[in-house]
Design a protein around this motif. Structure first.
Motif, mmCIF file in Angstrom:
data_model
loop_
_atom_site.group_PDB
_atom_site.id
_atom_site.type_symbol
_atom_site.label_atom_id
_atom_site.label_comp_id
_atom_site.label_asym_id
_atom_site.label_seq_id
_atom_site.Cartn_x
_atom_site.Cartn_y
_atom_site.Cartn_z
ATOM 1 N N VAL A 293 36.111 24.781 39.809
ATOM 2 C CA VAL A 293 37.136 25.299 39.931
ATOM 3 C C VAL A 293 36.982 26.421 39.374
ATOM 4 O O VAL A 293 36.432 26.132 38.251
ATOM 5 C CB VAL A 293 37.851 23.563 39.854
ATOM 6 C CG1 VAL A 293 39.323 25.379 40.211
ATOM 7 C CG2 VAL A 293 38.097 23.041 40.656
ATOM 8 N N LYS A 294 38.073 27.141 39.853
ATOM 9 C CA LYS A 294 37.545 29.105 38.749
ATOM 10 C C LYS A 294 39.560 28.799 38.792
ATOM 11 O O LYS A 294 39.884 28.971 39.284
ATOM 12 C CB LYS A 294 37.230 30.582 39.577
ATOM 13 C CG LYS A 294 37.286 31.412 38.715
ATOM 14 C CD LYS A 294 36.529 32.624 39.939
ATOM 15 C CE LYS A 294 36.726 34.006 39.492
ATOM 16 N NZ LYS A 294 36.245 35.256 39.610
ATOM 17 N N HIS A 295 39.326 29.694 37.364
ATOM 18 C CA HIS A 295 40.906 29.354 36.474
ATOM 19 C C HIS A 295 40.914 31.407 37.007
ATOM 20 O O HIS A 295 39.946 31.290 36.460
ATOM 21 C CB HIS A 295 40.270 28.917 35.071
ATOM 22 C CG HIS A 295 41.608 28.955 34.442
ATOM 23 N ND1 HIS A 295 41.719 29.971 34.375
ATOM 24 C CD2 HIS A 295 42.425 28.041 34.303
ATOM 25 C CE1 HIS A 295 43.248 29.488 33.394
ATOM 26 N NE2 HIS A 295 43.837 28.336 33.546
ATOM 27 N N SER A 296 42.261 30.600 36.408
ATOM 28 C CA SER A 296 42.623 32.136 36.836
ATOM 29 C C SER A 296 41.662 33.351 35.953
ATOM 30 O O SER A 296 41.878 34.517 35.893
ATOM 31 C CB SER A 296 44.392 32.646 36.783
ATOM 32 O OG SER A 296 44.453 32.061 35.652
ATOM 33 N N SER A 297 41.474 32.749 34.466
ATOM 34 C CA SER A 297 40.795 33.514 33.113
ATOM 35 C C SER A 297 39.354 34.455 34.421
ATOM 36 O O SER A 297 39.084 34.818 33.449
ATOM 37 C CB SER A 297 40.684 32.937 32.381
ATOM 38 O OG SER A 297 39.608 31.525 32.801
ATOM 39 N N GLY A 298 38.888 33.544 34.613
ATOM 40 C CA GLY A 298 37.292 33.787 34.843
ATOM 41 C C GLY A 298 36.225 32.600 34.578
ATOM 42 O O GLY A 298 35.642 31.999 35.072
ATOM 43 N N LEU A 299 37.650 32.065 33.630
ATOM 44 C CA LEU A 299 35.747 30.558 33.702
ATOM 45 C C LEU A 299 36.052 29.295 34.747
ATOM 46 O O LEU A 299 37.208 29.420 35.698
ATOM 47 C CB LEU A 299 36.944 29.612 32.433
ATOM 48 C CG LEU A 299 36.992 28.564 31.906
ATOM 49 C CD1 LEU A 299 35.083 28.275 31.275
ATOM 50 C CD2 LEU A 299 37.958 27.471 31.362
ATOM 51 N N TYR A 300 34.777 29.175 35.170
ATOM 52 C CA TYR A 300 34.313 28.059 35.785
ATOM 53 C C TYR A 300 34.619 26.490 35.081
ATOM 54 O O TYR A 300 33.913 26.644 34.059
ATOM 55 C CB TYR A 300 33.230 27.760 36.832
ATOM 56 C CG TYR A 300 33.278 29.477 37.777
ATOM 57 C CD1 TYR A 300 33.520 28.803 39.106
ATOM 58 C CD2 TYR A 300 33.316 30.378 37.501
ATOM 59 C CE1 TYR A 300 33.424 30.260 39.669
ATOM 60 C CE2 TYR A 300 33.718 31.487 38.043
ATOM 61 C CZ TYR A 300 33.802 31.429 40.041
ATOM 62 O OH TYR A 300 33.897 32.250 40.723
ATOM 63 N N TYR A 301 35.436 25.724 35.307
ATOM 64 C CA TYR A 301 35.030 23.975 35.011
ATOM 65 C C TYR A 301 34.643 23.325 36.683
ATOM 66 O O TYR A 301 35.525 23.095 37.754
ATOM 67 C CB TYR A 301 36.276 23.932 34.827
ATOM 68 C CG TYR A 301 37.566 23.461 35.077
ATOM 69 C CD1 TYR A 301 37.878 23.150 35.260
ATOM 70 C CD2 TYR A 301 38.277 25.125 35.739
ATOM 71 C CE1 TYR A 301 39.190 22.493 36.668
ATOM 72 C CE2 TYR A 301 39.548 24.939 36.099
ATOM 73 C CZ TYR A 301 39.961 23.372 36.732
ATOM 74 O OH TYR A 301 41.781 23.722 37.839
ATOM 75 N N GLN A 302 34.710 22.258 35.701
ATOM 76 C CA GLN A 302 34.100 21.200 37.083
ATOM 77 C C GLN A 302 34.658 19.649 35.610
ATOM 78 O O GLN A 302 33.842 19.292 34.728
ATOM 79 C CB GLN A 302 32.525 20.757 36.546
ATOM 80 C CG GLN A 302 32.433 19.194 37.938
ATOM 81 C CD GLN A 302 30.636 19.601 38.036
ATOM 82 O OE1 GLN A 302 30.218 19.538 36.986
ATOM 83 N NE2 GLN A 302 30.503 19.013 38.931
#
Length: 156
Positions: free
Chosen positions: A50-59
């Motif tokens: 998932v892409k966070h609004s900051s630009g970070l991607y996380y699972q």
């Protein structure tokens, strides 16, 4: 003699001015480059992130069931850090504790609170949320996208 002094003075001034390197780092432009690298990495490795609004991607590998995490908490974690080429640059050998309000990269401050105590998360952090155009040391080049897997053991 005067002519030589003037020429030497001009060369000195030109030398000083041309040696002053202007910092042309553009964080927004770098974030676009990082995003393209991350999207390619995610697609090639079949990662559901998932892409966070900051630009970070996380699972989120395990959401956890414990306490909520805020940046004012001290957390205890096990972690592994890699570059997108798969090379490992850091790994905890035993649980480590630190304050999320402390001297951490922004990607951790944003990503760790997305899980609860007992959770596990993978963070794919664009360089602008990590070390930017600086190299913190051997193993992490400037503008490096970082890939962390973090087990959240405890929250205080």
């Amino acid at each position: 003699m005067l002519k030589t002094k003037i020429l030497l003075g001009l060369f000195l001034i030109v030398g000083v001015l041309t040696s002053c390197k202007k910092n042309s780092y553009d964080a927004d432009e770098q974030l676009k480059k990082d995003d393209a690298l991350i999207l390619d990495f995610i697609a090639k490795n079949s990662i559901v992130a998932v892409k966070h609004s900051s630009g970070l991607y996380y699972q989120i590998l395990n959401p956890g069931t414990g306490n909520e995490v805020t940046t004012s908490n001290t957390v205890t974690v096990n972690y592994q850090g890699k570059l997108l080429d798969g090379s490992e640059f850091d790994k905890s050998t035993s649980p480590v504790s630190f304050s999320l309000a402390g001297n951490l990269i922004q990607g951790w401050k944003i990503g760790v609170p997305l899980i609860k105590k007992g959770g596990k998360i993978r963070l794919i952090i664009p360089s602008v949320l990590a070390y930017g155009n600086e190299s913190p040391g051997a193993g992490i080049p400037q503008n490096a996208v970082l890939d962390f897997t973090i087990d959240l053991i405890n929250v205080q």
